[in-house]
Design a protein around this motif. Structure first.
Motif, PDB file in Angstrom:
ATOM      1  N   LEU A   1      -5.656   4.158   1.893  1.00  0.00           N
ATOM      2  CA  LEU A   1      -4.344   4.016   1.244  1.00  0.00           C
ATOM      3  C   LEU A   1      -4.508   3.488  -0.183  1.00  0.00           C
ATOM      4  CD1 LEU A   1      -2.184   2.536   4.173  1.00  0.00           C
ATOM      5  CD2 LEU A   1      -2.508   4.930   3.511  1.00  0.00           C
TER       6      LEU A   1
ATOM      7  N   LEU B   1      -3.725   1.009  -3.148  1.00  0.00           N
ATOM      8  CA  LEU B   1      -3.264  -0.370  -3.351  1.00  0.00           C
ATOM      9  C   LEU B   1      -2.288  -0.354  -4.520  1.00  0.00           C
ATOM     10  CD1 LEU B   1      -3.409  -3.379  -2.684  1.00  0.00           C
ATOM     11  CD2 LEU B   1      -5.359  -3.558  -4.224  1.00  0.00           C
TER      12      LEU B   1
ATOM     13  N   MET C   1      -8.003  -3.509   7.827  1.00  0.00           N
ATOM     14  CA  MET C   1      -8.961  -2.433   8.072  1.00  0.00           C
ATOM     15  C   MET C   1      -9.672  -2.612   9.406  1.00  0.00           C
ATOM     16  SD  MET C   1     -10.334  -2.130   4.120  1.00  0.00           S
ATOM     17  CE  MET C   1     -11.915  -1.387   4.551  1.00  0.00           C
TER      18      MET C   1
ATOM     19  N   THR D   1      -6.583   2.298   6.804  1.00  0.00           N
ATOM     20  CA  THR D   1      -6.009   1.514   5.711  1.00  0.00           C
ATOM     21  C   THR D   1      -6.836   1.651   4.433  1.00  0.00           C
ATOM     22  OG1 THR D   1      -5.188  -0.093   7.320  1.00  0.00           O
ATOM     23  CG2 THR D   1      -5.233  -0.805   5.033  1.00  0.00           C
ATOM     24  N   SER D   2      -8.143   1.799   4.586  1.00  0.00           N
ATOM     25  CA  SER D   2      -9.011   1.881   3.405  1.00  0.00           C
ATOM     26  C   SER D   2      -8.674   3.075   2.519  1.00  0.00           C
ATOM     27  CB  SER D   2     -10.484   1.936   3.820  1.00  0.00           C
ATOM     28  OG  SER D   2     -10.758   3.155   4.471  1.00  0.00           O
TER      29      SER D   2
ATOM     30  N   LEU E   1      -6.994  -7.274   3.372  1.00  0.00           N
ATOM     31  CA  LEU E   1      -7.520  -5.910   3.521  1.00  0.00           C
ATOM     32  C   LEU E   1      -8.541  -5.850   4.652  1.00  0.00           C
ATOM     33  CD1 LEU E   1      -7.939  -4.864  -0.230  1.00  0.00           C
ATOM     34  CD2 LEU E   1      -6.271  -3.965   1.412  1.00  0.00           C
ATOM     35  N   HIS E   2      -9.381  -6.870   4.723  1.00  0.00           N
ATOM     36  CA  HIS E   2     -10.412  -6.884   5.763  1.00  0.00           C
ATOM     37  C   HIS E   2      -9.784  -6.863   7.159  1.00  0.00           C
ATOM     38  CE1 HIS E   2     -13.222  -8.823   8.583  1.00  0.00           C
ATOM     39  NE2 HIS E   2     -14.096  -8.078   7.942  1.00  0.00           N
TER      40      HIS E   2
ATOM     41  N   ALA F   1      -8.361 -13.394  -5.324  1.00  0.00           N
ATOM     42  CA  ALA F   1      -9.313 -12.408  -4.817  1.00  0.00           C
ATOM     43  C   ALA F   1      -9.564 -12.605  -3.327  1.00  0.00           C
ATOM     44  CB  ALA F   1     -10.618 -12.512  -5.604  1.00  0.00           C
ATOM     45  N   GLY F   2      -9.703 -13.863  -2.899  1.00  0.00           N
ATOM     46  CA  GLY F   2     -10.008 -14.136  -1.499  1.00  0.00           C
ATOM     47  C   GLY F   2      -8.904 -13.693  -0.557  1.00  0.00           C
TER      48      GLY F   2
ATOM     49  N   LEU G   1       0.849  -1.185   0.000  1.00  0.00           N
ATOM     50  CA  LEU G   1       0.000   0.000   0.000  1.00  0.00           C
ATOM     51  C   LEU G   1       0.885   1.236   0.000  1.00  0.00           C
ATOM     52  CD1 LEU G   1      -2.624  -1.108   2.702  1.00  0.00           C
ATOM     53  CD2 LEU G   1      -2.550  -1.646   0.268  1.00  0.00           C
TER      54      LEU G   1
ATOM     55  N   VAL H   1      -6.590 -11.344  -1.089  1.00  0.00           N
ATOM     56  CA  VAL H   1      -6.526  -9.879  -1.055  1.00  0.00           C
ATOM     57  C   VAL H   1      -7.648  -9.333  -0.184  1.00  0.00           C
ATOM     58  CG1 VAL H   1      -6.690  -7.781  -2.454  1.00  0.00           C
ATOM     59  CG2 VAL H   1      -5.366  -9.733  -3.291  1.00  0.00           C
ATOM     60  N   HIS H   2      -8.843  -9.893  -0.367  1.00  0.00           N
ATOM     61  CA  HIS H   2      -9.961  -9.463   0.473  1.00  0.00           C
ATOM     62  C   HIS H   2      -9.667  -9.664   1.952  1.00  0.00           C
ATOM     63  CE1 HIS H   2     -13.519 -10.395   2.902  1.00  0.00           C
ATOM     64  NE2 HIS H   2     -14.009  -9.322   2.308  1.00  0.00           N
ATOM     65  N   ASP H   3      -9.205 -10.855   2.308  1.00  0.00           N
ATOM     66  CA  ASP H   3      -9.006 -11.167   3.725  1.00  0.00           C
ATOM     67  C   ASP H   3      -7.923 -10.286   4.341  1.00  0.00           C
ATOM     68  OD1 ASP H   3     -10.946 -13.049   3.332  1.00  0.00           O
ATOM     69  OD2 ASP H   3      -9.611 -14.784   3.452  1.00  0.00           O
TER      70      ASP H   3
END
Lengths: 383, 383
Positions: free
Chosen positions: A306, A308, A297, A303-304, A293-294, A286-287, A236, A289-291
């Motif tokens: 920033l 990517l 955050m 963090t949201s 970030l989740h 995708a999973g 990030l 990256v999602h996890d």
């Protein structure tokens, strides 16, 4: 025309590079064989130098070698910076371990008690004290522990500086891949290359990380001992004008899931990392990256905001006991330096010391005793 | 040496490209001025051709022009494929609108009633029927509506085919940026360029999208009418060997948040999109990527297994009434084709038809009446 050298180092990651540099600095004529020259694994890493906040139950021997590694890292990095004139981004702010909920906190407290029993420094902090250190943490954080002795380094700068130091020390780099080790009468005599050639050398260091299983001439059980463990992470970046959102490395446990955030001087924040047993697969999913970030955050909502900048995946060389494989095992002149799993960067200076000692007929530090190749080499290796 | 042309088209997105192609095909000598030749906005798009599933309360005029646009898209794409010999990836499977929870379903039902009252085709489906169409949908989905007439196109293939068709039709492309429109005695006489040059032309088409506000010589209120609306989206890819996870375009509302998934023949799935009022900012943010993945995974959990191949952000040219700006406004020979907001790809064929009609002295289709530049040109434009 046959190439000859005092030492051939197979593998150009931070381990191989550090070894080649120190061996050349000790006066040996070194050829480093590397298909990529700057390997993917160390480029993907976060650069945490964290023996304390990574210490787990039952891994006391690993902790001891990691503590030695951290002690050595500072002077090694200083020498590297002096030789190259480039900073490697060593950060000594310490690591803040964060527990998101009471369950995470209970687990962190058990680990902290264990780490203290091993004599390690750890300062318990309540939620408010955590936020005093890192003001953007969510107030929902249950509590944390400051491990002041756990640092970080900018892995990409560090790897680049090692390449420069090797060049300055006249290490010759062959852009090729070592396919096998040659031995005769119980002694190493060189390596074979993917392009069909050979290099003659009485001393061979195999530092091929996840590629170790593909090196012919090593005992089969030893080759089988190193497996790839996939790690995905994110880079990030702060938008223009935003001040740094964190100053410490933050290691958080969010409802049982681990995530870390590592700040860089240049405004990057590394978020990692998955641990996946998926063979050589290096796709970014995708999973994952999602996890990541989740979870990031959840503890640090800002963090949201920033950018990517990059998503990447690398392969760590794991071993059955999570420990590295460093030293010789019965074939004269043949040394291994692989299987560093999550600690390749941290351990690169001490590994280079240990291998340089072996190459010059000195004993390596006693902390390496439990990590000799012999433990995996089986009967074949002990012959 | 002055460049001259029958028509100058400013802007090389799908709108400008479609216009330039049709104008050249009609026998005019066309120069297209574009700094990028292949603009970012249409590369970032998802390529939905979805007048029905996008129809909103109070936008009846926009719906009519969008329906005309969809009717025209098939033949236009067929001609493009014939001329270039390349497929543009038109998919006619229809669009499945999904409501995640009862609140989302109530909102979808209100919109569906409105769309039906406008004579549009819509088939209500319960959760089980949705999963019969798309077997990877979560059973948690409350229900949905199939809009069989809403298609999609591979926006990148479509844009590439337009560039090829332009080249075949002998459109000259200038890699430059139009900085202003020149007029004299109420008639266009050419454009000025960023490199300092000019192009002389009695007919000028401004198709500059978000860049419209930077075109000197246009009435100030008209320039102010076009603003960038940021959209972030993701390009996912199936891992080797995984069969396609969806066949329809899926538009889901997940607890009030909209997300769409658009499948491509080559195994890509586009996930989008944010709508952000952030000026010209085109950064990809951690929060947007997280939210898109989260919402996509909520309705289609298997999304987590897909590869995250690309993250990107583009700028849609928005207008105060969400309608495009197409036609002339009182300066002879000066035409606008901008402000297409979310529907640039869908509307590119009909916009090219309308502008080609204006250029050859024909009236454009009646559906364009509400979208003349005059509504934003103010007193200045009507002079």
């Amino acid at each position: 025309m046959a190439v000859t050298a005092d030492v051939v180092v197979a593998g150009g990651g931070v381990i191989g590079s550090a070894i080649a540099w120190r061996a050349a600095a000790a006066g040996l004529d070194v050829v480093l064989v590397d298909p990529e020259h700057g390997d993917a694994a160390s480029l993907v890493a976060a650069g945490m130098l964290a023996p304390v906040s990574e210490a787990l139950f039952g891994e006391g021997a690993l902790l001891r070698v990691n503590l030695l590694a951290l002690e050595r890292f500072g002077p090694f990095a200083a020498e590297l910076e002096e030789v190259t004139g480039h900073r490697v981004g060593l950060r000594r702010e310490g690591t803040l371990a964060i527990a998101y909920d009471p369950g995470d906190y209970a687990a962190l407290m058990r680990l902290t008690a264990f780490r203290r029993s091993a004599g390690l420094e750890a300062e318990e902090l309540d939620s408010r004290a955590c936020r005093k250190l890192e003001s953007f943490l969510t107030p929902d954080v249950h509590g944390g522990v400051l491990f002041a002795g756990d640092w970080s380094v900018d892995n990409r700068r560090y790897a680049a500086a090692l390449r420069e130091a090797m060049a300055a020390a006249k290490v010759r780099v062959a852009r090729d891949r070592v396919t096998g080790v040659l031995a005769q009468d119980g002694r190493a005599r060189g390596v074979t290359l993917a392009d069909g050639g050979e290099i003659s050398s009485a001393r061979v260091v195999v530092a091929t990380g996840c590629g170790t299983s593909a090196v012919a001439g090593l005992p089969a059980p030893l080759r089988a001992a190193v497996r790839p463990v996939k790690g995905q992470l994110l880079r990030l970046r702060h938008p223009d004008g935003m001040p740094p959102v964190i100053t410490h490395t933050i290691r958080a446990t969010v409802r049982g899931a681990d995530v870390y955030l590592v700040p860089r001087a240049d405004g990057e924040v590394i978020v990692g990392a998955t641990q996946e047993e998926r063979g050589p697969d290096r796709t970014v999913t995708a999973g994952a990256v999602h996890d990541l970030l989740h979870d990031a955050m959840s503890v640090l909502p800002v963090t949201s905001e920033l950018i990517l900048a990059e998503t990447c995946a690398g392969l760590r060389p794991g071993t059955p006991d999570n420990g590295p494989i460093v030293g010789g095992f019965g074939v004269g002149g043949l040394l291994l330096a692989t299987g560093h799993y999550r600690n390749g960067i941290l351990m690169s200076p001490v590994t280079a010391d240990a291998i340089a000692a072996c190459l010059t007929g000195q004993p390596p530090a006693a902390e390496w005793e439990p990590f000799t190749p012999a433990r995996f080499a089986g009967g074949e290796g002990r012959s």
